[in-house]
Scaffold this motif. Structure first.
Motif, PDB file in Angstrom:
ATOM      1  N   ALA A  35       0.830  -1.420  -0.127  1.00 41.49           N
ATOM      2  CA  ALA A  35       0.000   0.033  -0.072  1.00 41.49           C
ATOM      3  C   ALA A  35       0.787   1.390   0.058  1.00 41.49           C
ATOM      4  O   ALA A  35       0.686   2.306  -0.581  1.00 41.49           O
ATOM      5  CB  ALA A  35      -1.027  -0.029   1.232  1.00 41.49           C
ATOM      6  N   THR A  36       1.844   1.315   0.971  1.00 43.85           N
ATOM      7  CA  THR A  36       2.831   2.383   0.933  1.00 43.85           C
ATOM      8  C   THR A  36       3.491   2.673  -0.525  1.00 43.85           C
ATOM      9  O   THR A  36       3.595   3.849  -0.955  1.00 43.85           O
ATOM     10  CB  THR A  36       3.835   2.173   1.957  1.00 43.85           C
ATOM     11  OG1 THR A  36       3.172   1.822   3.243  1.00 43.85           O
ATOM     12  CG2 THR A  36       4.616   3.473   2.140  1.00 43.85           C
TER      13      THR A  36
ATOM     14  N   ILE B  16       4.156   5.634  -5.317  1.00 37.33           N
ATOM     15  CA  ILE B  16       4.315   5.732  -6.912  1.00 37.33           C
ATOM     16  C   ILE B  16       3.179   6.679  -7.352  1.00 37.33           C
ATOM     17  O   ILE B  16       3.609   7.685  -8.232  1.00 37.33           O
ATOM     18  CB  ILE B  16       4.249   4.457  -7.543  1.00 37.33           C
ATOM     19  CG1 ILE B  16       5.336   3.487  -7.187  1.00 37.33           C
ATOM     20  CG2 ILE B  16       3.806   4.566  -8.934  1.00 37.33           C
ATOM     21  CD1 ILE B  16       4.931   2.064  -7.488  1.00 37.33           C
ATOM     22  N   ALA B  17       2.110   6.619  -6.747  1.00 35.10           N
ATOM     23  CA  ALA B  17       1.028   7.804  -7.161  1.00 35.10           C
ATOM     24  C   ALA B  17       1.476   9.033  -6.851  1.00 35.10           C
ATOM     25  O   ALA B  17       1.409   9.937  -7.942  1.00 35.10           O
ATOM     26  CB  ALA B  17      -0.241   7.134  -6.815  1.00 35.10           C
ATOM     27  N   LEU B  18       2.051   9.234  -5.595  1.00 33.30           N
ATOM     28  CA  LEU B  18       2.498  10.679  -5.375  1.00 33.30           C
ATOM     29  C   LEU B  18       3.683  10.946  -6.360  1.00 33.30           C
ATOM     30  O   LEU B  18       3.550  12.187  -6.509  1.00 33.30           O
ATOM     31  CB  LEU B  18       2.799  10.503  -3.827  1.00 33.30           C
ATOM     32  CG  LEU B  18       1.684  10.721  -2.850  1.00 33.30           C
ATOM     33  CD1 LEU B  18       2.511  10.465  -1.282  1.00 33.30           C
ATOM     34  CD2 LEU B  18       0.783  11.681  -2.819  1.00 33.30           C
ATOM     35  N   ALA B  19       4.591  10.144  -6.378  1.00 30.22           N
ATOM     36  CA  ALA B  19       5.566  10.838  -7.233  1.00 30.22           C
ATOM     37  C   ALA B  19       4.991  11.220  -8.549  1.00 30.22           C
ATOM     38  O   ALA B  19       5.690  12.161  -9.327  1.00 30.22           O
ATOM     39  CB  ALA B  19       6.584   9.777  -7.453  1.00 30.22           C
TER      40      ALA B  19
ATOM     41  N   VAL C 258       3.622  15.464 -12.200  1.00 30.76           N
ATOM     42  CA  VAL C 258       2.689  16.140 -13.270  1.00 30.76           C
ATOM     43  C   VAL C 258       2.275  17.477 -12.811  1.00 30.76           C
ATOM     44  O   VAL C 258       2.269  18.398 -13.480  1.00 30.76           O
ATOM     45  CB  VAL C 258       1.364  15.113 -13.345  1.00 30.76           C
ATOM     46  CG1 VAL C 258       0.365  15.858 -14.036  1.00 30.76           C
ATOM     47  CG2 VAL C 258       1.808  13.838 -14.081  1.00 30.76           C
ATOM     48  N   LEU C 259       2.135  17.684 -11.432  1.00 32.03           N
ATOM     49  CA  LEU C 259       1.977  19.092 -10.918  1.00 32.03           C
ATOM     50  C   LEU C 259       3.133  19.807 -11.205  1.00 32.03           C
ATOM     51  O   LEU C 259       2.781  20.962 -11.579  1.00 32.03           O
ATOM     52  CB  LEU C 259       1.633  18.989  -9.507  1.00 32.03           C
ATOM     53  CG  LEU C 259       1.452  20.169  -8.569  1.00 32.03           C
ATOM     54  CD1 LEU C 259       0.283  20.835  -9.187  1.00 32.03           C
ATOM     55  CD2 LEU C 259       1.243  19.795  -7.182  1.00 32.03           C
TER      56      LEU C 259
ATOM     57  N   ILE D 276       8.573  16.490   1.501  1.00 31.61           N
ATOM     58  CA  ILE D 276       8.493  16.413   2.761  1.00 31.61           C
ATOM     59  C   ILE D 276       6.779  15.761   3.236  1.00 31.61           C
ATOM     60  O   ILE D 276       6.815  14.951   4.032  1.00 31.61           O
ATOM     61  CB  ILE D 276       8.788  17.754   3.387  1.00 31.61           C
ATOM     62  CG1 ILE D 276      10.217  18.077   3.597  1.00 31.61           C
ATOM     63  CG2 ILE D 276       8.437  17.374   5.018  1.00 31.61           C
ATOM     64  CD1 ILE D 276      10.662  19.183   4.072  1.00 31.61           C
ATOM     65  N   GLY D 277       6.166  16.678   2.295  1.00 34.12           N
ATOM     66  CA  GLY D 277       4.669  16.215   2.720  1.00 34.12           C
ATOM     67  C   GLY D 277       4.282  14.804   2.148  1.00 34.12           C
ATOM     68  O   GLY D 277       3.531  13.970   2.747  1.00 34.12           O
ATOM     69  N   GLY D 278       4.871  14.298   1.066  1.00 33.14           N
ATOM     70  CA  GLY D 278       4.812  13.050   0.531  1.00 33.14           C
ATOM     71  C   GLY D 278       5.397  12.086   1.313  1.00 33.14           C
ATOM     72  O   GLY D 278       4.660  10.839   1.655  1.00 33.14           O
ATOM     73  N   LEU D 279       6.664  12.173   1.925  1.00 35.72           N
ATOM     74  CA  LEU D 279       7.085  11.273   2.858  1.00 35.72           C
ATOM     75  C   LEU D 279       6.294  11.054   4.165  1.00 35.72           C
ATOM     76  O   LEU D 279       6.120  10.119   4.757  1.00 35.72           O
ATOM     77  CB  LEU D 279       8.525  11.537   3.358  1.00 35.72           C
ATOM     78  CG  LEU D 279       9.520  11.462   2.267  1.00 35.72           C
ATOM     79  CD1 LEU D 279      10.912  12.144   2.788  1.00 35.72           C
ATOM     80  CD2 LEU D 279       9.643  10.074   1.777  1.00 35.72           C
TER      81      LEU D 279
END
Length: 529
Positions: A39-40, A45-48, A53-54, A226-229
């Motif tokens: 899950a992590t 991967i989705a966050l990266a 893209v952002l 940082i937010g993603g981690l």
């Protein structure tokens, strides 16, 4: 050799019990851990991907806005020049922009205040060669005094074609800005210098610094990282906690299953509430345990009954021999031998029946399929039975019927059902056989006490005798109907028992088998008594 084996075993055990293997067993052997890691990883991967893209979309949008501003300012300067005037310094409202007006020789005629006193951005030859490409990337440029130390910028070049003064409708906002700076003494508006009475070819070069694009991106990337981690840590721990709660009933089921042995099959595993996969798994396991318990109980009963059935002829034979040996001179040895042979045949029949049932249970009851005239088997067995009983056996309802199967096994079915009917009838046994479509129906009817409805499934079990209609003294072992059912099912048929409605009492055993030729029409047979 033993020392080498011991050394290999010790080496293998020590390697398996090391820190790394234990760590692997802990982290890779747990569904809970694997689910959390998966899950992590998926969220990471989705966050990266979404972050990339952002960043890409934001960068492109900021750059597009910067280019649009630079183009507008360049167009306003060009329009002012075409109207015959030149403002110096060039009034540009944005600190991220810098502009120069150059003549054909590369001399700077006017510029914005943040590049006053500086030479051309690039050589005039380069500017002339890039006229067909409106936007050009350049580097190592610094726009002062706006505090912009970015080394990357975009160059936008416009050529102002020389000639006579043109009437241009200049943007009112830009005109107001020029007039305001001129009134404040910040800018001086002069006519465009003429060459031979005509305005020369001039070049407007506008540099757009990418600092306004790069600086937000530089702050955004660490913030997203940082937010993603932090989000991944939360997702990992949340998944680990939630899967732990979800698998808590599984741990209880595992604990319960470990305590269940061959002697405690009556126990059941914990069934959680709800209708999810885990609760259905628990229900399925308990149903499996019920079947195992029934199978084990059936096996125990089977062994006990088989032992008892084998013990009876052995005991009878042993008693006969012991009594005869007490008075050997008075013993009727031919009679003793005949009784012993009878008991031996009885044991042989019982062992063969048990073997057939064991093969049927294991799915190894092999059949030699061929075309069999079932009506011939019925007539032959009826004649044999008539020679051994005083009961009437009627064959008036026997028609032709052909099936695919093994003749001897089907003969056993016919014989068992006839013997069963003769044992329990009062006076008459009726046999019926006919083909109905793609099936051949074989029926044996008697006028005995019949079979109670509650026992109509039970009588096909092994070693089952109904109190009023079955007894060991009649010669039955309680295996005949069980063997008959196994043989019929091996031939893809069905067997059941119901009331004999023709006489109002008695039993009616019905066997349905697939016909060899579905198009065959059975006709009543002429049977010689």
């Amino acid at each position: 050799m033993e020392l080498e084996t011991l050394a290999r075993y010790t080496k293998g055990s020590s390697s398996k019990s090391g820190f790394v293997p234990r760590l692997k067993r802990i982290f890779l052997g747990s569904v809970r851990v694997r689910t959390s890691v998966a899950a992590t990883a998926v969220v990471g991967i989705a966050l990266a991907v979404s972050s990339m893209v952002l960043v890409g979309v934001l960068s492109n949008q900021l750059k597009a806005n910067l280019i649009a501003n630079a183009k507008n300012e360049a167009a306003s300067t060009v329009d002012l020049i075409r109207s015959g005037e030149l403002a110096n310094p060039i009034p540009l409202p944005s600190g991220d922009l810098a502009a120069q007006v150059l003549d054909g020789s590369g001399r700077v005629l006017a510029s914005t205040s943040n590049v006053t006193g500086k030479g051309p951005f690039v050589g005039i030859a380069f500017i002339k060669s890039k006229l067909t490409q409106e936007i050009v990337s350049i580097s190592n440029w610094t726009i002062q005094p706006a505090g912009d130390t970015d080394s990357r910028a975009l160059l936008i070049v416009h050529k102002v074609q020389g000639g006579s003064k043109a009437n241009i409708n200049i943007d009112s906002t830009y005109t107001s800005l020029v007039n305001a700076q001129a009134s404040a003494g910040l800018s001086k508006v002069t006519p465009v210098p003429l060459e031979n009475g005509h305005t020369p070819n001039l070049y407007v070069a506008v540099i757009a610094s990418l600092a306004s694009v790069d600086q937000p991106i530089k702050f955004l990337i660490p913030a997203l990282t940082i937010g993603g981690l932090m989000l991944l840590v939360i997702v990992g721990f949340a998944t680990f906690y939630l899967t732990g709660r979800a698998f808590r009933p599984v741990d209880q089921m595992i604990s319960d299953a470990k305590d269940i042995t061959g002697t405690s099959l009556h126990r059941r595993v914990f069934e959680p509430e709800g209708d999810d996969e885990i609760s259905r798994l628990a229900v399925t396991m308990n149903r499996m345990l019920e079947r195992l318990e029934e199978s084990a109980e059936s096996s125990r009963r089977f062994v006990a009954d088989a032992s008892h059935e084998l013990k009876s002829p052995i005991s009878a034979l042993q008693t006969s021999l012991e009594v005869s040996l007490l008075r050997p001179q008075e013993a009727d040895w031919p009679r003793v031998a005949l009784d012993g042979l009878t008991e031996a045949h009885r044991m042989q029949t019982l062992v063969e029946d048990l073997l057939i049932l064991a093969k049927a249970d294991a799915g190894r009851l092999k059949l030699k399929f061929e075309s069999v005239d079932l009506d011939e088997l019925v007539i032959e067995e009826a004649r044999r039975a008539r020679s051994r009983t005083t009961s009437k056996i009627r064959l008036s309802s026997v028609s032709g019927g052909r099936v695919i199967g093994e003749a001897e096994k089907l003969r056993s079915v016919v014989r068992n059902l006839m013997e069963n009917a003769i044992r329990h009838c009062e006076s008459t046994v009726s046999i019926a056989l006919k083909q109905e479509g793609s099936s051949v129906v074989f029926e044996v009817l008697d006028d005995g006490p019949g079979v109670p409805e509650a026992d109509r499934e039970t009588i096909f079990r092994r070693f089952v005798r109904l109190d009023e209609s079955r007894s060991r003294g009649d010669g039955g072992s309680g295996l005949g109907l069980a063997i008959t059912k196994s043989i019929v099912e091996a031939h893809l048929g069905r067997i059941w028992v119901e009331d004999n409605n023709l006489t109002g009492k008695g039993a009616r055993f019905v066997v349905v088998l697939p016909a060899a030729d579905p198009s065959f029409t059975s006709q009543p047979l002429e049977i010689t008594p």
